[in-house]
Write a protein that holds these residues in place. Structure first.
Motif, PDB file in Angstrom:
ATOM      1  N   LEU A 158      -9.905   2.774 -55.409  1.00 11.41           N
ATOM      2  CA  LEU A 158     -11.296   2.425 -55.132  1.00 11.41           C
ATOM      3  C   LEU A 158     -12.105   2.387 -56.567  1.00 11.41           C
ATOM      4  N   ARG A 159     -11.549   2.956 -57.552  1.00 11.35           N
ATOM      5  CA  ARG A 159     -12.212   2.975 -58.909  1.00 11.35           C
ATOM      6  C   ARG A 159     -12.102   1.217 -59.329  1.00 11.35           C
ATOM      7  N   PHE A 160     -11.010   0.923 -59.177  1.00  8.81           N
ATOM      8  CA  PHE A 160     -10.794  -0.589 -59.726  1.00  8.81           C
ATOM      9  C   PHE A 160     -11.611  -1.349 -58.658  1.00  8.81           C
ATOM     10  N   GLY A 161     -11.593  -1.446 -57.457  1.00 12.17           N
ATOM     11  CA  GLY A 161     -12.397  -2.060 -56.713  1.00 12.17           C
ATOM     12  C   GLY A 161     -13.907  -1.887 -57.357  1.00 12.17           C
ATOM     13  N   ALA A 162     -14.533  -0.864 -57.708  1.00 17.33           N
ATOM     14  CA  ALA A 162     -15.697  -0.355 -58.133  1.00 17.33           C
ATOM     15  C   ALA A 162     -16.037  -1.341 -59.126  1.00 17.33           C
ATOM     16  N   ARG A 163     -15.166  -1.290 -60.326  1.00 17.49           N
ATOM     17  CA  ARG A 163     -15.095  -2.030 -61.602  1.00 17.49           C
ATOM     18  C   ARG A 163     -15.217  -3.522 -61.378  1.00 17.49           C
ATOM     19  N   MET A 164     -14.760  -3.964 -60.259  1.00 24.47           N
ATOM     20  CA  MET A 164     -14.528  -5.491 -59.973  1.00 24.47           C
ATOM     21  C   MET A 164     -15.571  -6.099 -59.437  1.00 24.47           C
ATOM     22  N   ASN A 165     -16.312  -5.149 -58.471  1.00 28.72           N
ATOM     23  CA  ASN A 165     -17.441  -5.553 -57.444  1.00 28.72           C
ATOM     24  C   ASN A 165     -18.601  -5.053 -58.002  1.00 28.72           C
ATOM     25  N   PRO A 166     -19.778  -5.868 -58.078  1.00 21.24           N
ATOM     26  CA  PRO A 166     -21.184  -5.250 -58.370  1.00 21.24           C
ATOM     27  C   PRO A 166     -21.721  -4.617 -57.082  1.00 21.24           C
ATOM     28  N   ARG A 167     -21.370  -5.211 -55.848  1.00 20.69           N
ATOM     29  CA  ARG A 167     -22.011  -4.858 -54.670  1.00 20.69           C
ATOM     30  C   ARG A 167     -21.112  -3.593 -54.129  1.00 20.69           C
ATOM     31  N   TRP A 168     -20.414  -3.050 -54.890  1.00 21.84           N
ATOM     32  CA  TRP A 168     -19.338  -1.925 -54.282  1.00 21.84           C
ATOM     33  C   TRP A 168     -20.189  -0.782 -53.525  1.00 21.84           C
ATOM     34  N   ASP A 169     -19.549  -0.271 -52.325  1.00 23.18           N
ATOM     35  CA  ASP A 169     -20.218   0.824 -51.673  1.00 23.18           C
ATOM     36  C   ASP A 169     -19.063   1.999 -51.557  1.00 23.18           C
ATOM     37  N   GLN A 170     -19.066   2.956 -52.596  1.00 27.51           N
ATOM     38  CA  GLN A 170     -18.206   3.891 -52.656  1.00 27.51           C
ATOM     39  C   GLN A 170     -18.147   4.744 -51.425  1.00 27.51           C
ATOM     40  N   ASP A 171     -19.250   5.130 -51.073  1.00 24.96           N
ATOM     41  CA  ASP A 171     -19.564   6.090 -49.970  1.00 24.96           C
ATOM     42  C   ASP A 171     -18.770   5.292 -48.862  1.00 24.96           C
ATOM     43  N   LEU A 172     -19.125   4.180 -48.481  1.00 24.49           N
ATOM     44  CA  LEU A 172     -18.200   3.702 -47.366  1.00 24.49           C
ATOM     45  C   LEU A 172     -16.918   3.568 -47.341  1.00 24.49           C
ATOM     46  N   ALA A 173     -16.485   3.498 -48.666  1.00 24.76           N
ATOM     47  CA  ALA A 173     -14.885   3.396 -48.857  1.00 24.76           C
ATOM     48  C   ALA A 173     -14.349   4.969 -48.830  1.00 24.76           C
ATOM     49  N   VAL A 174     -15.007   5.948 -49.017  1.00 25.65           N
ATOM     50  CA  VAL A 174     -14.388   7.155 -49.069  1.00 25.65           C
ATOM     51  C   VAL A 174     -14.557   7.595 -47.598  1.00 25.65           C
ATOM     52  N   HIS A 175     -15.577   7.619 -47.095  1.00 24.28           N
ATOM     53  CA  HIS A 175     -15.993   7.963 -45.658  1.00 24.28           C
ATOM     54  C   HIS A 175     -14.816   7.310 -44.868  1.00 24.28           C
ATOM     55  N   ARG A 176     -14.674   6.124 -44.989  1.00 20.09           N
ATOM     56  CA  ARG A 176     -13.697   5.300 -44.062  1.00 20.09           C
ATOM     57  C   ARG A 176     -12.232   5.915 -44.078  1.00 20.09           C
ATOM     58  N   LEU A 177     -11.843   6.047 -45.374  1.00 16.70           N
ATOM     59  CA  LEU A 177     -10.544   6.551 -45.526  1.00 16.70           C
ATOM     60  C   LEU A 177     -10.589   8.097 -45.197  1.00 16.70           C
ATOM     61  N   ALA A 178     -11.375   8.708 -45.216  1.00 12.03           N
ATOM     62  CA  ALA A 178     -11.308  10.111 -44.976  1.00 12.03           C
ATOM     63  C   ALA A 178     -11.287  10.147 -43.340  1.00 12.03           C
ATOM     64  N   THR A 187     -10.103  -1.350 -46.491  1.00 11.68           N
ATOM     65  CA  THR A 187     -11.327  -0.623 -46.875  1.00 11.68           C
ATOM     66  C   THR A 187     -11.911  -1.494 -48.357  1.00 11.68           C
ATOM     67  N   VAL A 188     -10.871  -1.820 -49.203  1.00 13.53           N
ATOM     68  CA  VAL A 188     -11.240  -2.125 -50.411  1.00 13.53           C
ATOM     69  C   VAL A 188     -11.978  -3.555 -50.085  1.00 13.53           C
ATOM     70  N   ALA A 189     -11.596  -4.360 -49.344  1.00 11.75           N
ATOM     71  CA  ALA A 189     -12.502  -5.322 -49.007  1.00 11.75           C
ATOM     72  C   ALA A 189     -13.701  -5.225 -48.145  1.00 11.75           C
ATOM     73  N   LEU A 190     -13.720  -4.329 -47.410  1.00 14.11           N
ATOM     74  CA  LEU A 190     -15.303  -4.021 -46.794  1.00 14.11           C
ATOM     75  C   LEU A 190     -16.014  -3.377 -47.522  1.00 14.11           C
ATOM     76  N   ALA A 191     -15.520  -2.646 -48.633  1.00 12.23           N
ATOM     77  CA  ALA A 191     -16.399  -1.806 -49.579  1.00 12.23           C
ATOM     78  C   ALA A 191     -17.137  -2.815 -50.691  1.00 12.23           C
ATOM     79  N   LYS A 192     -16.717  -4.020 -50.550  1.00 12.93           N
ATOM     80  CA  LYS A 192     -17.535  -4.936 -51.541  1.00 12.93           C
ATOM     81  C   LYS A 192     -18.606  -5.201 -50.929  1.00 12.93           C
ATOM     82  N   ARG A 193     -18.794  -5.070 -49.534  1.00 10.90           N
ATOM     83  CA  ARG A 193     -20.040  -5.533 -48.890  1.00 10.90           C
ATOM     84  C   ARG A 193     -20.195  -7.035 -48.768  1.00 10.90           C
TER      85      ARG A 193
END
Length: 296
Positions: A95-115, A139-145
């Motif tokens: 998830l941290r890797f995804g956040a670094r690579m994608n400017p529209r990253w939604d961390q809350d979406l990723a964490v809640h979906r995996l939980a 999840t990584v793909a979706l969190a890119k919004r």
């Protein structure tokens, strides 16, 4: 507006065309089933849509801009068949890797979906099951919004329960946001009740493109005496023709008007799988002379 448009698109590997004269348009907000046999050019088309390949012929536009450009890359997510995850990373590190690579990253979406899927963030990716890995990749793909989500055989190598769970999660994500999804598969049963737009690719060319409900409504399956089949076939547009010594089965394109038949003929609607298989068996046939470009 169209989410994607290709015009005369072609891609050649050495001397062989993987795609040729591929013209198709899909409106925004659709869930697209891209169907075809192995080697039909599905992966090549998807790679062209997301900018991993450049066309040798024609053009491809995504979200009102040329594919693979700075305007489209932040708005497009791509999940290939091999699930690009790092086995040595923990889920949290992915998830941290995804956040670094994608400017529209939604961390809350990723964490809640995996939980919600009971996938622990501290677990190494390589120790997850195949279904869990598919869920992390999705999840990584979706969190890119993304405005356009492209998936190449996302259910490959998954057991039936994992396939169901991945598709259920994907449909929930589609319901929550206004995004267009292109889903490639050669297993039509995975797409029933999921997709609302169909593209059939066969031999590098588009055979069928359109709204699934309209396509199903415009085709009928006719069964009757074989001695009457030629007369019926002459009055309709036959997609597939299967005959035995006594009986003929014709899948025909009727348009808005159903054919008037001899009472000895049985007439019923077609399923999505019957429609797709009929066209794949007859590569020379197409649902439309040319795929119609959708308009805003």
């Amino acid at each position: 507006m169209n989410a994607l448009t290709t015009t005369g698109l072609g891609k050649k590997y050495r001397r062989k065309w993987a795609l040729k004269d591929c013209s198709v348009a899909v409106p925004e907000g659709r869930v697209v089933a891209l169907v075809g046999p192995n080697g039909a050019g599905k992966t090549t088309l998807l790679h062209l849509l997301v900018g991993l390949l450049a066309p040798d012929q024609g053009s491809v536009t995504v979200l009102d801009a040329p594919a693979g450009t700075a305007q489209t890359l932040p708005r497009v997510a791509f999940l290939p068949q091999d699930k690009p995850l790092y086995d040595g990373f923990s889920v949290a590190e992915m998830l941290r890797f995804g956040a670094r690579m994608n400017p529209r990253w939604d961390q809350d979406l990723a964490v809640h979906r995996l939980a919600s899927l009971d996938i622990p963030l501290d677990r190494r990716v390589g120790r997850l099951s195949g279904g869990q890995q598919a869920q992390v990749a999705l999840t990584v793909a979706l969190a890119k919004r993304p405005d356009l989500l492209v998936l190449d055989e996302p259910l490959a190598n998954l057991d039936p329960l994992a396939r169901h769970e991945v598709m259920r999660g994907l449909m929930a994500a589609v319901a929550e946001g206004a995004m267009t999804v292109v889903l490639s598969s050669h297993v039509v049963s995975d797409l029933v009740d999921t997709c609302d737009w169909l593209v059939v690719l066969n031999g590098g060319r588009v055979q069928v493109s359109g709204d699934i409900e309209e396509l199903l409504a415009g085709h009928r399956l006719l069964t009757g005496p074989v001695e009457l089949a030629d007369g019926v076939a002459a009055r309709t547009t036959v997609v597939d023709d299967d005959r035995t010594d006594r009986q003929a089965t014709l899948l025909v394109r009727t348009g808005p008007q159903r054919p008037v038949l001899d009472p000895r003929w049985h007439d019923r609607g077609v399923s999505l799988e019957e429609l797709v298989l009929a066209y794949l068996r007859r590569p020379e046939n197409a649902a439309l002379p040319k795929p119609a470009l959708a308009r805003a």
